[in-house]
Design a protein around this motif. Structure first.
Motif, PDB file in Angstrom:
ATOM      1  N   LEU A  29       0.865  -1.180   0.000  1.00  0.00           N
ATOM      2  CA  LEU A  29       0.000   0.000   0.000  1.00  0.00           C
ATOM      3  C   LEU A  29       0.900   1.228   0.000  1.00  0.00           C
ATOM      4  CD1 LEU A  29      -2.640  -0.966   2.741  1.00  0.00           C
ATOM      5  CD2 LEU A  29      -2.883  -1.176   0.265  1.00  0.00           C
ATOM      6  N   TRP A  30       0.618   2.162  -0.896  1.00  0.00           N
ATOM      7  CA  TRP A  30       1.429   3.377  -0.995  1.00  0.00           C
ATOM      8  C   TRP A  30       0.522   4.586  -1.203  1.00  0.00           C
ATOM      9  CZ3 TRP A  30       5.745   5.937  -0.260  1.00  0.00           C
ATOM     10  CH2 TRP A  30       5.975   7.109  -0.950  1.00  0.00           C
ATOM     11  N   SER A  31       0.788   5.643  -0.466  1.00  0.00           N
ATOM     12  CA  SER A  31       0.080   6.905  -0.658  1.00  0.00           C
ATOM     13  C   SER A  31       0.976   8.034  -0.204  1.00  0.00           C
ATOM     14  CB  SER A  31      -1.229   6.930   0.130  1.00  0.00           C
ATOM     15  OG  SER A  31      -1.855   8.199   0.024  1.00  0.00           O
ATOM     16  N   GLU A  32       0.917   9.142  -0.921  1.00  0.00           N
ATOM     17  CA  GLU A  32       1.664  10.327  -0.524  1.00  0.00           C
ATOM     18  C   GLU A  32       0.832  11.256   0.351  1.00  0.00           C
ATOM     19  OE1 GLU A  32       4.730  11.152  -4.186  1.00  0.00           O
ATOM     20  OE2 GLU A  32       2.640  11.747  -4.480  1.00  0.00           O
ATOM     21  N   ASP A  33      -0.500  11.143   0.281  1.00  0.00           N
ATOM     22  CA  ASP A  33      -1.314  12.195   0.880  1.00  0.00           C
ATOM     23  C   ASP A  33      -2.475  11.722   1.745  1.00  0.00           C
ATOM     24  OD1 ASP A  33      -2.742  11.095  -1.204  1.00  0.00           O
ATOM     25  OD2 ASP A  33      -3.032  12.976  -2.311  1.00  0.00           O
TER      26      ASP A  33
END
Length: 504
Positions: free
Chosen positions: A62-66
């Motif tokens: 799982l990847w998210s910047e925001d």
């Protein structure tokens, strides 16, 4: 949750009737939720990635910047991901996180987490980063809402309570739900009126609930690859040092007592203090855990808010803490000079507190899960103070294709934390001069124990009763006291009588 109340006015009839007929004790409150509304005040994107090789899953992430790091946002996303038949992505949602930051980076292969960056918005980018430019056999990225029916259905968990026409963006325009809506805040608007029914004052609350939410678009991205480089990671641990931490407790017969946590050698940082506090949380007695404040790094000073573990339940004693505090008996003698340590306890906390031992064992098992050659914790808390990496590169030919092998070997330097428990119960003890070993008899055994204690034979200092051994009452226990006792036992005239020694 913010709360705003708009108080309605009484009707004239209700005011007159209530003034005449209701009794103060006969009241009733009726709550009526008239509507629930959602305003989408923010958006974020979460990438659910899966890398496969010949259809077999190599890893998920799982990847998210925001994405906003709150329990309500993560909880809503997890509930929606749990709507899928495959629960693997939901299981990656962390239980603990930093609420002061944004973004998410978790991977089913923990050793790859530190490599995660914006390349991981696509599974192809992630594969290229960790598998050295593999051959991409297939790839795709799409909105999970359009891809998985179970996920899409879970996104509409609000429908029963919040009709779609009550969901809007910040400009008041209708917002179509195609993703999880993570709750950020809620505001209640109440209109309160009163009536009297059968002599009872009825308080009516008509409540409108307004939620603000973050819309989290979830993108499913996948890549099936053929690796040109076959990578492996092995990790081993190497012991570096072991530090003692003391949990102390001093109790006096007058009821005054205090507890403390002391260590003059622990390298205070997140990696050391966090597992220590996790282990202490396993104890039934939470007083020691409560003494250690939350640790944080101050960017302004470039240091942690805590420099060493020196905390006491009696703040006035905290500045006096030093190496003597490794023994509650020594501390008890300092603060209760008129009392003696009638009961003392000293030993590894692991051996005397089952809850602490279970927590340490759980930390040990979790640590070893990713280590191929772990060290033996030996009842200690192990944390990694440093690490080094070296690589081994070689080539093989498989099915006519040259395959590059890249083996990563990680060595972790390990520091151990041994937690000791020390306790002293300070009581008034009847002094009997010459009864050095406190067995109720004054004889040659007392002389032997005193001689060996003065000569610093191991274990003999702990056997003496200092009040009984300090026969002349001067300068503590010295060779002079030995001489007096020896002469009294030898029946030198006047020695037993002059110093209050009763032989036998």
């Amino acid at each position: 949750m913010k709360l705003r109340r708009l108080i309605g006015t009484f009707s004239a009839a209700a005011v007159m009737l209530s003034a005449l007929s209701f009794r103060a004790a006969a009241t009733e409150t009726r709550l009526n939720v008239t509507g629930r509304y959602i305003t989408v005040t923010g958006t974020s994107t979460l990438y659910c990635g899966e890398i496969t090789e010949k259809g077999k899953t190599l890893l998920r992430y799982l990847w998210s910047e925001d994405i906003t790091n709150t329990t309500t946002v993560f909880g809503e996303v997890k509930d929606c991901l749990n709507g899928m038949e495959d629960k693997s992505f939901a299981e990656l949602i962390p239980a603990e996180f930093d609420e002061e930051s944004k973004g998410l980076a978790v991977c089913s292969e923990k050793n790859f987490t530190s490599y995660m960056n914006s390349d991981w918005k696509t599974a192809e980018g992630a594969a290229n980063r960790i598998y050295n430019e593999p051959a991409i056999k297939s790839k795709s990225s799409s909105d999970l809402y359009t891809r998985d029916e179970g996920f899409a259905a879970a996104c509409h968990r609000w429908d029963e309570d919040v009709p779609e026409e009550n969901i809007s963006d910040q400009d008041g325009q209708p917002f179509a739900v195609t993703c999880p809506l993570g709750k950020l805040s809620a505001v209640n608007t109440d209109i309160v009126t009163y009536t009297v029914e059968n002599g009872v004052l009825i308080k009516h609350i008509d409540r409108k609930i307004n939620y603000t939410c973050e819309a989290v678009t979830v993108i499913y991205t996948t890549a099936d690859i053929q690796r040109k480089t076959v990578s492996s990671i092995s990790a081993k641990e190497q012991p570096k040092s072991n530090t003692a931490v003391y949990l102390g407790e001093v109790v006096s017969e007058d009821g005054s007592s205090f507890k403390y946590v002391w260590s003059d050698g622990l390298d205070v940082c997140m990696d050391s203090v966090a597992p220590l506090k996790t282990a202490l949380a396993g104890m039934e007695d939470q007083d020691f855990l409560a003494l250690i404040p939350e640790l944080y790094y101050d960017e302004g000073t470039g240091s942690y808010n805590i420099s060493k573990l020196a905390f006491c339940s009696d703040p006035e004693k905290q500045e006096d803490m030093n190496a003597e505090w490794s023994s509650a008996e020594a501390v008890g003698k300092k603060y209760f000079p008129g009392l003696c340590p009638a009961v003392t306890v000293s030993g590894a906390l692991y051996d005397c507190d089952a809850g602490f031992a279970a927590a340490v064992d759980a930390l040990d098992a979790e640590r070893k899960a990713d280590i191929s050659e772990p060290i033996d914790a030996d009842k200690s808390i192990i944390w990694h103070s440093d690490s080094g990496v070296w690589t081994d590169v070689y080539y093989t030919i498989e099915d006519g294709v040259v395959v590059r092998h890249l083996d990563l070997h990680i060595t972790y330097l390990c520091d151990g934390i041994t937690v000791n428990y020390t306790k002293a119960e300070m009581k008034t003890v009847n002094v009997r001069k010459g009864d050095v070993n406190n067995d109720g008899v004054v004889d040659v055994t007392d002389l032997t124990v005193l001689a060996r204690s003065l000569a610093h034979w191991p274990g003999y200092d702990e056997q003496i009763n200092e009040a009984n051994a300090d026969i002349d009452g001067k300068d503590g226990v010295t060779a002079v006291d030995y001489t007096i006792l020896a002469r009294a036992l030898a029946r030198w005239p006047g020695y037993a009588e002059d110093y209050g020694i009763t032989i036998g």
